[in-house]
Design an enzyme around this catalytic site. Sequence first.
Site, short mmCIF file in Angstrom:
data_model
loop_
_atom_site.label_atom_id
_atom_site.label_comp_id
_atom_site.label_asym_id
_atom_site.label_seq_id
_atom_site.Cartn_x
_atom_site.Cartn_y
_atom_site.Cartn_z
N GLU A 296 0.85 -1.06 0.06
CA GLU A 296 0.01 -0.08 -0.05
C GLU A 296 0.88 1.31 0.00
O GLU A 296 1.98 1.33 0.81
CB GLU A 296 -0.93 -0.11 1.02
CG GLU A 296 -1.83 1.15 1.48
CD GLU A 296 -2.55 1.18 2.60
OE1 GLU A 296 -3.81 1.87 2.59
OE2 GLU A 296 -2.03 0.76 3.60
N LYS A 371 -10.11 0.96 -1.53
CA LYS A 371 -10.08 0.75 -0.35
C LYS A 371 -11.47 1.03 0.34
O LYS A 371 -11.93 2.24 0.09
CB LYS A 371 -9.02 1.52 0.41
CG LYS A 371 -8.92 1.08 1.92
CD LYS A 371 -7.54 1.61 2.53
CE LYS A 371 -7.27 1.27 4.07
NZ LYS A 371 -6.09 1.73 4.54
N CYS A 405 -5.01 -3.43 3.33
CA CYS A 405 -4.85 -2.83 4.69
C CYS A 405 -6.06 -2.94 5.64
O CYS A 405 -6.24 -4.27 6.07
CB CYS A 405 -4.24 -1.53 4.61
SG CYS A 405 -3.10 -1.16 6.26
#
Length: 569
Positions: A296, A371, A405
């Site tokens: 990321e 995300k 993440c």
Amino acid sequence: MATSANGKAGGSHAKKQTLPGMPAAPELMTPTSIPAHKLVLRTLMRSDFKAVKQIMDKVYSNMEGAWAQDEYNALLKKFPEGQICIEDNGQIVAAALAIIVEYSKFGDKHTYAKITGNGKFDTHDPNGDTLYGVDVFVDPEYRSLRLGRRLYDARKELCENLNLRAMVAGGRIPGYAAYANEMTPAKYVEMVRAKELTDPILTFQLANDFYVRKIIRGYLPYDSESKAYATLLEWINVYYDEETDKLIGNQKSNVRIGIVQWQMRATQNLDDFFQQMEFFVDTVSGYKADCVLFPEFFNAPMMALTNEESPSVAIRSMSAFTEPIKTKMMELAVSYNINVIAGSMPLYDDGKLYNVSYLCRRDGTVDEQYKLHVTPDEASYWGMRGGDKLRCFDTDFGKIGILICYDVEFPELSRMLSDEGMKILFVPFWTDTKNAYQRVRLCAQARAIENECYVAITGSVGNLPRVENMDIQYSQSAVFSPSDFAFPHDAIVAEATPNTEMTLIADLDLDLLKDLNTSGAVRNLRDRRKDLYSVSWTKKSEQRDEELLSQGEERAIKAPARRKAVAQG
């Protein structure tokens, strides 16, 4: 050793010696002589009929006894490789008989006579899709050796090797006669399945991975013990391939992946950054990997080139580099013949800031995953928003998912990806502290177990001076597996040295996931109580974005002196 007529050791030299003070062993404890077994699994031959008939006469003494020899010969002629037996010291003691049928021609309401062609077996179709179990029988004197399990395992292997969709059989329920006046056949089957009752045949079949599709009435009219009822049993071949294999370009069952534990370092310009990218793509592709994963925000060094003091302005300026980096990754994917998951990069679109991962396939196509969950710090420092779509991606090595993440800390997402067939989950992350990293790691391991998939995670290491909120990094990249006997004992396929720039190469056997789903010690996907709960996707609410941004602003006001984010996920 000499033995007496009753099988006990005999002769003066065969007496058991005892030490002084030790009482002699009682006569009843003297070991008896047990003949050794020598079991051989093989296909039946015509010359075996006499031995087969003897066993069938014993087993079916109350059901018309053994087959006629012409029925036996007809089956061998039609499908010789499907007739299996076990012999012990040269004597046949168990057998399993089968044919291949196009199951749709018969359906679930067939009788034994109909599907076997009244014993002529002209229903056998070499081009059919289902292995149909005609019979299984074991000499009563050998039932303690669990020979039936060996025969069923051999049938499963045959089904897989012939690329048949499933194995189906009509199962007798001889224990039902004792309960026929108390309950229906359906209730009896349910009681056996719940282990409240034991049936000599159905209990064994359920233990061998069969499930009951339905109950057939009149399957064997002369089966008084089962009251002419039978269970329609099915075992699904998870390796069945509906399409004929191509000579080239088939999807792999063994996948090699590479992950980059990326060193954050100052860069002079975009070309300098491209050199670092290409080095790792070149290195990993040199191991003939199918895919390479970057972390990321692996392009964070670009933020230092913006010369912006405000973190929110700097990251928006950095997003200008996202498109050329994505274009370069697409070029590298094609030229190095490797699929590239380009970690994640900021995308500023229509006045809104997002965090996006790009899947650059080696065929030249590209996809993206936003995300979905932004952390409080991403909202307060940068004003970042979450995306609203979750995708399971098709690749030339199988179905994959990408969760950036913090997203891996929400189990609903990977569950929905798993429902769509995802076998490998890729998690690019950025964390600054070990406790933040542990959240990502532990959640990733949980996702591998609960979704019966592999999970690969990678982050960045090193320091980035002059880049607020991303100046220090912590990472230990790894590949996780489910936790069962076929996988590493600690469910870790591979892991990197913490906080060291390096690549990690791992081979993943996708067939092990299929085995786990059908015969694992636990079967998380199959055992879910879908009758009680479900996970579903709902329409995105713009109000949620505003709430997160508002919370982030409040957080920033309350802690203006906070130097950096310590809870980045």
